[in-house]
Design a protein around this motif. Structure first.
Motif, PDB file in Angstrom:
ATOM      1  N   GLU A   5      -0.907  -1.899  -8.942  1.00  0.00           N
ATOM      2  CA  GLU A   5      -1.835  -2.864  -8.402  1.00  0.00           C
ATOM      3  C   GLU A   5      -1.770  -4.077  -8.773  1.00  0.00           C
ATOM      4  N   GLU A  23       1.386  -4.195   0.107  1.00  0.00           N
ATOM      5  CA  GLU A  23       0.257  -4.015   1.297  1.00  0.00           C
ATOM      6  C   GLU A  23      -1.032  -5.517   0.776  1.00  0.00           C
ATOM      7  N   ARG A  78      -4.083  -7.357   0.698  1.00  0.00           N
ATOM      8  CA  ARG A  78      -5.499  -6.709   1.322  1.00  0.00           C
ATOM      9  C   ARG A  78      -6.703  -7.981   1.114  1.00  0.00           C
ATOM     10  N   LYS A 103     -10.063  -5.851   3.942  1.00  0.00           N
ATOM     11  CA  LYS A 103      -9.340  -5.937   5.100  1.00  0.00           C
ATOM     12  C   LYS A 103      -7.996  -6.123   4.833  1.00  0.00           C
ATOM     13  N   THR A 104      -6.883  -5.438   5.597  1.00  0.00           N
ATOM     14  CA  THR A 104      -5.237  -5.056   5.158  1.00  0.00           C
ATOM     15  C   THR A 104      -5.016  -6.070   6.168  1.00  0.00           C
ATOM     16  N   ARG A 153       1.315  -4.965   5.381  1.00  0.00           N
ATOM     17  CA  ARG A 153       2.519  -4.113   4.848  1.00  0.00           C
ATOM     18  C   ARG A 153       3.983  -4.310   4.648  1.00  0.00           C
TER      19      ARG A 153
END
Length: 90
Positions: free
Chosen positions: A33, A59, A61, A65-66, A69
Motif C-alpha cells: 500500500e 485501487e 482512493r 473514497k474509492t 479499481r
C-alpha cells in the motif's frame, strides 16, 4: 507555430512518470500500500491522475473514497480527480 515546439514545451512542464516497487522481491511479493498526503491552498479546478497496474491490481482512493479499481494487464487508468480533492489536507 511548429507542432514540435509545442510538444517540447509540454514535456518540460509535465512530471516524468516513475515505477513504484515495494521492498520485497518483485514476483509474488504480496500486497503493498502506497499513500501520500498533500496540502492544497484551494480546491483545484482540474487534476488528472494517470496510473497503470502492470502485473498487479490497483485501487485508487482519495480522501477515503474509492475512485477506481484496475486489474492486472488492464489498460492504463486516466482519471479527472479534481472533484475528489479539497482545499487543505488531502
Amino acid at each position: 507555430m511548429n507542432p514540435f515546439t509545442l510538444v517540447y514545451a509540454i514535456a518540460l512542464v509535465a512530471p516524468l512518470p516513475e515505477w513504484i516497487w515495494n521492498d520485497e522481491e518483485r514476483e509474488g511479493a504480496g500486497d503493498a500500500e502506497f499513500s501520500r498526503s498533500l496540502e492544497l491552498p484551494d480546491k483545484p479546478r482540474s487534476a488528472r491522475l494517470t496510473a497503470t497496474a502492470d502485473f498487479a491490481r490497483l485501487e485508487v482512493r482519495i480522501n477515503g473514497k474509492t475512485l477506481a479499481r484496475v486489474e492486472a494487464y488492464d489498460p492504463s487508468l486516466s482519471l479527472e480527480i479534481a472533484s475528489s480533492l479539497l482545499a487543505g489536507e488531502n
